[in-house]
Design a protein around this motif. Sequence first.
Motif, PDB file in Angstrom:
ATOM      1  N   LYS A  67      90.967 -61.797 119.936  1.00  0.00           N
ATOM      2  CA  LYS A  67      91.146 -63.246 119.829  1.00  0.00           C
ATOM      3  C   LYS A  67      92.514 -63.675 120.346  1.00  0.00           C
ATOM      4  O   LYS A  67      92.720 -64.819 120.734  1.00  0.00           O
ATOM      5  N   LYS A  68      93.467 -62.754 120.289  1.00  0.00           N
ATOM      6  CA  LYS A  68      94.820 -63.057 120.745  1.00  0.00           C
ATOM      7  C   LYS A  68      95.431 -61.789 121.299  1.00  0.00           C
ATOM      8  O   LYS A  68      94.911 -60.686 121.099  1.00  0.00           O
ATOM      9  N   ASP A  69      96.533 -61.949 121.998  1.00  0.00           N
ATOM     10  CA  ASP A  69      97.230 -60.790 122.542  1.00  0.00           C
ATOM     11  C   ASP A  69      97.870 -60.002 121.407  1.00  0.00           C
ATOM     12  O   ASP A  69      98.644 -60.545 120.609  1.00  0.00           O
ATOM     13  N   LEU A  70      97.542 -58.746 121.328  1.00  0.00           N
ATOM     14  CA  LEU A  70      98.142 -57.858 120.340  1.00  0.00           C
ATOM     15  C   LEU A  70      99.112 -56.918 121.039  1.00  0.00           C
ATOM     16  O   LEU A  70      98.947 -56.609 122.231  1.00  0.00           O
ATOM     17  N   PRO A  71     100.110 -56.425 120.324  1.00  0.00           N
ATOM     18  CA  PRO A  71     100.955 -55.400 120.923  1.00  0.00           C
ATOM     19  C   PRO A  71     100.125 -54.161 121.244  1.00  0.00           C
ATOM     20  O   PRO A  71      99.065 -53.928 120.625  1.00  0.00           O
ATOM     21  N   GLU A  72     100.582 -53.385 122.202  1.00  0.00           N
ATOM     22  CA  GLU A  72      99.851 -52.159 122.542  1.00  0.00           C
ATOM     23  C   GLU A  72      99.694 -51.274 121.310  1.00  0.00           C
ATOM     24  O   GLU A  72      98.681 -50.606 121.129  1.00  0.00           O
ATOM     25  N   ARG A  73     100.718 -51.271 120.453  1.00  0.00           N
ATOM     26  CA  ARG A  73     100.666 -50.536 119.190  1.00  0.00           C
ATOM     27  C   ARG A  73     101.643 -51.183 118.223  1.00  0.00           C
ATOM     28  O   ARG A  73     102.553 -51.905 118.632  1.00  0.00           O
ATOM     29  N   TRP A  74     101.423 -50.952 116.948  1.00  0.00           N
ATOM     30  CA  TRP A  74     102.332 -51.468 115.925  1.00  0.00           C
ATOM     31  C   TRP A  74     102.442 -50.437 114.814  1.00  0.00           C
ATOM     32  O   TRP A  74     101.744 -49.409 114.826  1.00  0.00           O
ATOM     33  N   THR A  75     103.317 -50.692 113.857  1.00  0.00           N
ATOM     34  CA  THR A  75     103.643 -49.686 112.838  1.00  0.00           C
ATOM     35  C   THR A  75     103.232 -50.157 111.455  1.00  0.00           C
ATOM     36  O   THR A  75     103.430 -51.327 111.103  1.00  0.00           O
ATOM     37  N   ILE A  76     102.629 -49.234 110.686  1.00  0.00           N
ATOM     38  CA  ILE A  76     102.405 -49.490 109.265  1.00  0.00           C
ATOM     39  C   ILE A  76     102.996 -48.329 108.469  1.00  0.00           C
ATOM     40  O   ILE A  76     103.250 -47.244 109.015  1.00  0.00           O
ATOM     41  N   GLY A  77     103.220 -48.562 107.178  1.00  0.00           N
ATOM     42  CA  GLY A  77     103.831 -47.536 106.338  1.00  0.00           C
ATOM     43  C   GLY A  77     103.010 -47.230 105.104  1.00  0.00           C
ATOM     44  O   GLY A  77     102.283 -48.083 104.582  1.00  0.00           O
ATOM     45  N   TYR A  78     103.142 -45.999 104.635  1.00  0.00           N
ATOM     46  CA  TYR A  78     102.596 -45.574 103.351  1.00  0.00           C
ATOM     47  C   TYR A  78     103.738 -44.886 102.622  1.00  0.00           C
ATOM     48  O   TYR A  78     104.046 -43.725 102.889  1.00  0.00           O
ATOM     49  N   GLY A  79     104.407 -45.626 101.752  1.00  0.00           N
ATOM     50  CA  GLY A  79     105.636 -45.104 101.156  1.00  0.00           C
ATOM     51  C   GLY A  79     106.636 -44.817 102.265  1.00  0.00           C
ATOM     52  O   GLY A  79     106.866 -45.660 103.144  1.00  0.00           O
ATOM     53  N   PRO A  80     107.210 -43.591 102.291  1.00  0.00           N
ATOM     54  CA  PRO A  80     108.188 -43.263 103.331  1.00  0.00           C
ATOM     55  C   PRO A  80     107.558 -42.879 104.666  1.00  0.00           C
ATOM     56  O   PRO A  80     108.262 -42.693 105.656  1.00  0.00           O
ATOM     57  N   LEU A  81     106.251 -42.780 104.709  1.00  0.00           N
ATOM     58  CA  LEU A  81     105.563 -42.335 105.920  1.00  0.00           C
ATOM     59  C   LEU A  81     105.251 -43.529 106.819  1.00  0.00           C
ATOM     60  O   LEU A  81     104.805 -44.570 106.353  1.00  0.00           O
TER      61      LEU A  81
END
Length: 289
Positions: A67-81
Motif C-alpha cells: 500500500k505504501k513504500d516500505l524500507p527494504e528491511r527494518w529492525t525489531i527487538g525481543y529483549g536484547p535481541l
Amino acid sequence: MRMATDWQDYELIDTGGGEKLERWGKVILRRPDPQIIWPLTRETHEWKNADGHYFRSSSGGGQWQFKKDLPERWTIGYGPLKFHIRPTNFKHTGLFPEQAVNWSWMMDRIRNAGRPIRVLNLFAYTGGATVAAASAGAEVCHVDAAKGMVQWAKENAQLSGLDSAPIRYITDDVFKFVQREQRRGRQYEAIIMDPPSYGRGPNGEMWKLEENLYPFLESCRTILSDKPLFVLVNSYTTGLSPTVLRNLLHMAIGRKFGGKLDCGEIGLPITASGLTLPCGIYGRWESED
C-alpha cells in the motif's frame, strides 16, 4: 502448548480465511497460513489497509503488494535481541516469532549452566537461536546451506551487539558438516536444529525429514560432550506428532544420557479473538543437573 507471549515489537493481530494479520514493529503485513481454516469474522479497516499483502499464485509461489513504500528491511527487538525483517518472495519475513519461547528457554539453560557451553545450531536460517545463545554467553557454531541466510544471521548478530561474540558461521550441508565434526573430534554441550520437511544442500544433497531425522540425531549424539546440556528440535512438518519427536529424542539421545524430555506445540496468541495459532512442534531433551 507453549506460547510466545513476551513480544513488544511483534503482534498477531487477527486471523481468518486462510490469512493472518501481523504487526512487525510499525509495519502491518497480511500473509497466508495453511493452519487458519476458520473464517474471518470481519474484514476490518486494518485488514483492508495492511502495508503489505502477500497473494498466492495459482501456478505456485506468489507475490507481495504494498500500500505504501516500505524500507527494504527494518529492525525489531525481543529483549536484547535485534533482528532485520524483510518481506521475501516466498512470503516469509526472515523470522519466526513463535520461536521466542524457545529462545527464552535456551538462554535460561545456558546462563544457569555454570560452565562454558558450546552450541551447534543446524539448519540455522537467519540466526534467531544463534543470537539468543550467544547473548546468553555461549560459544556458537551456526550452520546453514544457504549463503544468503548465513549473511543475514551475521547482520542480526551485529544488530544485537554481538560482533565480537564467539560465533562461527558455516555455509554447508549440515549432515556432511556433522560427519566432519565427528572426524575432527569436536564436541558440543548443546545442539539446536530446525530441519525442513524437504531440502537440498549446496551440492544438491537431498534431505527428507521422515527418512533422515533419526539417523541425523544419532550422528549428532556422537558429537555431544560427556556432559551435554540440551538438544532442541523444532519442526513445521505437517502431520508430525510431538509424541513421534519424543520417541526419536528418547531413542537417539535419552537412552545414552538419561535426562528429561519435553515435547509439544508452540503457538502465538491472537489479539482480536483470544484464540491461539499453532505454529509447529518442539522437542526438548535436557540433562537432569
